[in-house]
Scaffold this motif. Sequence first.
Motif, PDB file in Angstrom:
ATOM      1  N   ALA A  30       0.837  -1.040  -0.074  1.00  0.00           N
ATOM      2  CA  ALA A  30      -0.030   0.044   0.111  1.00  0.00           C
ATOM      3  C   ALA A  30       0.501   0.950   0.593  1.00  0.00           C
ATOM      4  N   ALA A  31       2.319   0.417   0.481  1.00  0.00           N
ATOM      5  CA  ALA A  31       2.787   2.376   1.188  1.00  0.00           C
ATOM      6  C   ALA A  31       3.208   2.657  -0.913  1.00  0.00           C
ATOM      7  N   ARG A  32       3.687   1.898  -1.484  1.00  0.00           N
ATOM      8  CA  ARG A  32       3.912   2.210  -2.899  1.00  0.00           C
ATOM      9  C   ARG A  32       3.312   3.574  -3.254  1.00  0.00           C
ATOM     10  N   ASP A  87       9.714   6.204  -4.652  1.00  0.00           N
ATOM     11  CA  ASP A  87      10.625   5.549  -5.436  1.00  0.00           C
ATOM     12  C   ASP A  87      10.029   6.030  -6.862  1.00  0.00           C
ATOM     13  N   GLY A  88      11.280   5.590  -6.814  1.00  0.00           N
ATOM     14  CA  GLY A  88      11.506   6.512  -9.012  1.00  0.00           C
ATOM     15  C   GLY A  88      12.071   7.682  -9.221  1.00  0.00           C
ATOM     16  N   ASP A  89      12.018   8.274 -10.677  1.00  0.00           N
ATOM     17  CA  ASP A  89      12.829   9.581 -10.763  1.00  0.00           C
ATOM     18  C   ASP A  89      13.009  10.602  -9.984  1.00  0.00           C
ATOM     19  N   GLY A  90      11.077  10.950  -9.482  1.00  0.00           N
ATOM     20  CA  GLY A  90      11.586  12.627  -8.976  1.00  0.00           C
ATOM     21  C   GLY A  90       9.445  12.718  -8.948  1.00  0.00           C
ATOM     22  N   ARG A 154      13.023  14.851  -2.740  1.00  0.00           N
ATOM     23  CA  ARG A 154      13.555  13.965  -3.049  1.00  0.00           C
ATOM     24  C   ARG A 154      12.451  12.385  -3.035  1.00  0.00           C
ATOM     25  N   PRO A 155      12.367  12.053  -3.420  1.00  0.00           N
ATOM     26  CA  PRO A 155      11.645  10.332  -2.987  1.00  0.00           C
ATOM     27  C   PRO A 155      12.089   9.287  -1.793  1.00  0.00           C
ATOM     28  N   GLN A 156      11.177   9.462  -1.524  1.00  0.00           N
ATOM     29  CA  GLN A 156      11.534   8.713   0.358  1.00  0.00           C
ATOM     30  C   GLN A 156      10.135   7.600   0.824  1.00  0.00           C
ATOM     31  N   PRO A 157      10.979   6.250   0.881  1.00  0.00           N
ATOM     32  CA  PRO A 157       9.600   5.722   1.276  1.00  0.00           C
ATOM     33  C   PRO A 157       8.417   6.482   3.049  1.00  0.00           C
TER      34      PRO A 157
END
Length: 515
Positions: A30-32, A87-90, A154-157
């Motif tokens: 789910a966190a995705r 997550d990912g590129d931006g 910046r992508p962070q979990p």
Amino acid sequence: MFRLFALLAAFAALILPATVRPEAADIAAAARGVVRVVIMGTDGERVFPVSHGTGFAVRPNRIVTNAHVIREVLQDDTLRIAIVPPDGDGADYGKVIAVSSAKDLAVIETTGALRLPALTVAGGVASDGDEVAAVGYPMNVDRAQGLDLSDLFRPQPPVKSRGFVSGTRPSRDFDSVLHTAPIARGNSGGPLLDGCGRVVGVNSFGTTSDDGSDAEFSFAVSNRELLPFLKSAGIEPAVNAMPCRSMAQLDAAERERLEAEQAAARAKLAQRAETDRERRERARLEAQLSVMDDRENAMALAGILLLLAAGSGFASWNLRAADDGGKKMRIAGALAAVAAVASLAVWFTRPGLDAIDRRVADAMAERPESGDQGVAPDSAGAADLSCSIQPDRSRIVGQPPKDLDFGWNPDGCVNGRTQYGFADGKWTRLFVPNDEDTISVNSFDPETRVFRTDRFPLSQSAMARAREARAQYKAPTCGAQNAASELGEMQSGVASMLPQQATERLVYSCQPKRD
């Protein structure tokens, strides 16, 4: 519709033995789809964050958050919204397309290419004592990590925390869920998840202690508010009101089912053995009586023929002096010889005691028990099947699936176009889509006619690696020579990248279609 979901959930609660502890794999899946929502300002030369909260996807480009998270954007048209995925590129930009300040809910639409895995909304409401998980981006964690404002882009979990539902109650003019999962400023707009990773509320605010520290108890906007709000905005989220069971519960139930089937099979075999024993005893008794009757009849007939031979021989002897040229003597002699040979033939061809065993075997072969074969004819051959979902054997955390058609060929060709691989005694096909960050593993057992799908959600980076591994091979043409064994080996590379446990399992029972 919401009332129907609530009734289904209430009925499910009555039949479940216990609540389900949130599984790490479900919360991670789910966190995705949980994002940081950053309100951005500019002074003409640089872009800087003004504030931030949390949101979650209900469609690939639709994100739910709190109304108070984006309040400043509604008041100042120079501000913009940045959507930062975990997550990912931006990041991507977003715009508000629906808002309800009274319910503290809002929907943001991404304006760029960013697409997120949508979370499933629970069809029922949370119950007292249920364990839940909050997912979001609390500011106090950012400060503890030493992150500055520029790091927000910046992508962070997201951060995950657990707690328990303490009740549902109206608050601030909307229905809310009181829970103990720790949240802080920045968590606003993030999802509150049940044991299967389904949204049961939207975290909104918390209580504060006397010393001004962060929340001790938290409030989330209930699904009673969320679902009608999304409907009014023209958004149809994935909704699931089915019972939530952990994989451990499902595996335990499957083991119990297999053990029950094995016990039933053993009992059936024992009953069959007892029935065969009784049949064999009856057949042996009947065979013994029949053989003894046949032996006695044969011996009696042999005796009669022997007497006839003796009488004819005696007559032949007495007629040797007859003046007919020996004609009568020869006739009597011939009759004596025939009777003697017939007597010997009847005697030596009478049934022996070994005939009893042969007649028992013939009787057992001629009278099989009806309805006791247990295997459907041509169960492993080609078949045009209709497959129905088995909820009791499945773990459905997303949108409830529909029944499906399944055309099976013994060489592993499905529906005339999709080749399945064969390895380790199983027929499987792995699907690595380009438009979804979830790998599906389909399997089929031709003997039991059970079709199964296991789903493994992955992060964007893990999915990218899986796509690279999938691009290394081309699946053989359906029905080509050695296609099944070759594909079984080809798929092993992608299969080795899958998590140990799937988060969703769909089990179908397939039956031949009726004309």
